[in-house]
Design a protein around this motif. Structure first.
Motif, short mmCIF file in Angstrom:
data_model
loop_
_atom_site.label_atom_id
_atom_site.label_comp_id
_atom_site.label_asym_id
_atom_site.label_seq_id
_atom_site.Cartn_x
_atom_site.Cartn_y
_atom_site.Cartn_z
N ASP A 95 0.84 -1.20 0.00
CA ASP A 95 0.00 0.00 0.00
C ASP A 95 0.88 1.25 0.00
O ASP A 95 1.23 1.78 1.06
CB ASP A 95 -0.93 -0.02 1.22
N GLU A 97 0.09 4.24 -1.30
CA GLU A 97 -0.63 5.49 -1.04
C GLU A 97 -0.54 5.85 0.45
O GLU A 97 -0.19 6.97 0.80
CB GLU A 97 -2.08 5.36 -1.52
N SER A 98 -0.80 4.89 1.31
CA SER A 98 -0.67 5.13 2.77
C SER A 98 0.79 5.35 3.15
O SER A 98 1.10 6.21 3.98
CB SER A 98 -1.23 3.94 3.55
N LYS A 101 1.94 8.86 2.38
CA LYS A 101 1.31 9.84 3.28
C LYS A 101 2.08 9.89 4.60
O LYS A 101 2.20 10.94 5.21
CB LYS A 101 -0.15 9.47 3.53
N LYS A 104 6.58 11.51 4.09
CA LYS A 104 6.43 12.66 3.19
C LYS A 104 7.75 13.20 2.63
O LYS A 104 7.74 13.98 1.70
CB LYS A 104 5.67 13.77 3.90
N TYR A 124 -0.04 1.93 -9.55
CA TYR A 124 -0.05 3.31 -9.04
C TYR A 124 0.21 4.39 -10.08
O TYR A 124 -0.03 5.56 -9.81
CB TYR A 124 0.97 3.46 -7.90
N MET A 127 3.31 8.72 -9.45
CA MET A 127 2.83 9.41 -8.25
C MET A 127 3.38 10.83 -8.24
O MET A 127 4.56 11.05 -8.49
CB MET A 127 3.23 8.64 -7.01
#
Length: 158
Positions: A95, A97-98, A101, A104, A124, A127
């Motif tokens: 994962d 995306e998590s 986040k 960063k 994905y 990004m």
């Protein structure tokens, strides 16, 4: 079912190196790039003009993190006979995306081989805010000379 290792990353990580999923020797040794014929660790240390020959896995992790490098795999799990990426099937991606986040400061991904990029990009895409570098695989199956791999990897790591 083959399962990936946990990521090696901290709050200072700026470059994330992504493999596809650990090979048989890595799984047996329970460490990233545990096959002694794989060029990964030699390339990383040589890119910083450091000797790696007597380094423990714990030392390798500390070296990565001290240079703001992280390490993980694109795939969370899969089925595969042997160690070659072309034999992967029924895969599940990690994962990201998590992950991004939470982490960063990561600004670049270095893909260890085309297959890791292919699996990542299929799920994905590109990004936002992340630069991609697709490097030649460090696997012993890749017959590119070490010096050619080193030149490409060193450029991406800097």
């Amino acid at each position: 079912m083959i399962k990936s290792f946990e990521p090696i990353v901290n709050e200072n990580t700026k470059i994330l190196i992504l493999g596809t999923i650990p090979g048989l020797a890595s799984l047996k040794n329970r460490e990233y790039y545990g096959n002694p014929r794989n060029h990964f660790w030699q390339l990383i240390y040589s890119s910083y003009n450091e000797d790696y020959s007597t380094i423990t896995f714990k030392d390798k992790i500390e070296f990565l993190l001290s240079h703001n490098l992280g390490l993980w795999d694109v795939l969370k799990n899969c089925e595969r006979r042997g160690s070659l990426d072309v034999a992967i099937k029924n895969q599940t991606e990690n994962d990201f995306e998590s992950f991004f986040k939470k982490h960063k400061n990561i600004e670049a991904i270095i893909f260890n081989g085309k297959e890791s990029h292919r699996f990542f990009f299929k799920k994905y895409g590109q990004m936002q805010g992340i630069t991609y570098h697709i490097m030649p695989s460090t696997s012993p199956a890749n017959t590119m000379t070490f010096i050619n791999k080193l030149n490409l990897w060193s450029t991406a790591l800097r």
